[in-house]
Design an enzyme around this catalytic site. Structure first.
Site, PDB file in Angstrom:
ATOM      1  CB  SER A 128      -0.966  -0.059   1.189  1.00  0.00           C
ATOM      2  OG  SER A 128      -1.978   0.901   1.066  1.00  0.00           O
ATOM      3  CG  ASP A 159      -7.197  -2.585  -3.032  1.00  0.00           C
ATOM      4  OD1 ASP A 159      -7.884  -1.849  -2.304  1.00  0.00           O
ATOM      5  OD2 ASP A 159      -5.959  -2.699  -2.917  1.00  0.00           O
ATOM      6  CG  HIS A 206      -5.912  -2.266   0.644  1.00  0.00           C
ATOM      7  ND1 HIS A 206      -5.220  -1.858  -0.486  1.00  0.00           N
ATOM      8  CD2 HIS A 206      -5.298  -1.655   1.693  1.00  0.00           C
ATOM      9  CE1 HIS A 206      -4.251  -1.038  -0.139  1.00  0.00           C
ATOM     10  NE2 HIS A 206      -4.274  -0.905   1.184  1.00  0.00           N
TER      11      HIS A 206
END
Length: 235
Positions: free
Chosen positions: A122, A180, A212
């Site tokens: 991320s 996601d 995610h």
């Protein structure tokens, strides 16, 4: 502002002679310890190697604009979590300097930069791209999991400038879940396209149905890619 404090880090030592290193950066709000535990939960016994040290640094707590200024362990600030938003360069550049010290520690321990890989999950993946494309393009590779760069990122401009000057860049590995809903799959894919267009060699893996998060197939793919880039040797 006073000099930035040394970053805390969680380290997984190799089981044999240390000849390469991986620096794995966590996502927003997490810690190095937390990411290490998550990786181990997904893939037992985790990212462990005979010859590679894996370092999980922790970002210092700072006010984070998407959380209305609340303190969070983030690598940099964002104006908002959006592909179209401008970058918060002041905070990104300060963290590039702090993370550069961790790279230097590895070099001082006898690990050349071409035996170091930097990546993250991320926000950690975006941080890794800034660090590598702008400041440390002589490492062995960079990876970004469920990550994106803003569409006008200075990291993309740095790749264009480096390629124009005839200099090489490491390969980028990206993995992204198609489901996601925080960092959209399209943002990751568009980042890959822009970096490829700028002249960087990129490989983009779509993970069907993944949100995610990390997954076992992704971790297995990452581990084999790391071993391909950092094979055991005596250097």
């Amino acid at each position: 502002m006073a000099a930035m404090q040394k970053l805390r880090k969680c380290v997984v030592s190799p089981t044999g002679k240390h000849s390469a290193s991986v620096i794995f950066l966590h996502g927003s709000g997490d810690t190095g310890q937390g990411l290490r535990a998550w990786v181990r939960d997904v893939m037992m016994p985790g990212l462990t190697f005979a010859h590679i040290r894996v370092i999980y640094p922790t970002a210092p707590a700072r006010p984070y604009t998407p959380m209305h200024g609340s303190l969070s362990t983030v690598w940099f600030d964002r104006h908002k979590i959006s592909y179209d938003s401008p970058e918060h360069l002041q905070s990104i550049d300060a963290m590039c300097s702090a993370l550069g010290s961790i790279i230097q520690d590895e070099v001082s321990a006898g690990i050349p930069k071409h035996r170091i890989i930097i990546g993250g999950f991320s926000m950690g993946g975006a941080m890794a791209l800034h660090l590598v494309c702008r400041y440390h393009p002589d490492v062995a590779g960079v990876y970004a999991l469920s990550s994106f760069l803003n569409k006008d990122s200075v990291a993309i401009q740095a790749v264009e400038e480096r390629v124009r000057a005839g200099h090489s860049l490491p390969e980028l590995l990206q993995c992204h879940g198609t489901s996601d809903d925080l960092v959209l799959h399209k943002w990751g894919e568009d980042t890959s396209v822009l970096l490829q267009k700028a002249g960087m060699k990129t490989t983009f893996h779509s993970l069907p149905g993944l949100y995610h998060q990390l997954s076992l197939p992704e971790m297995e793919l990452l581990k084999s890619w790391i071993l391909q880039k950092l094979p055991p040797n005596s250097s």
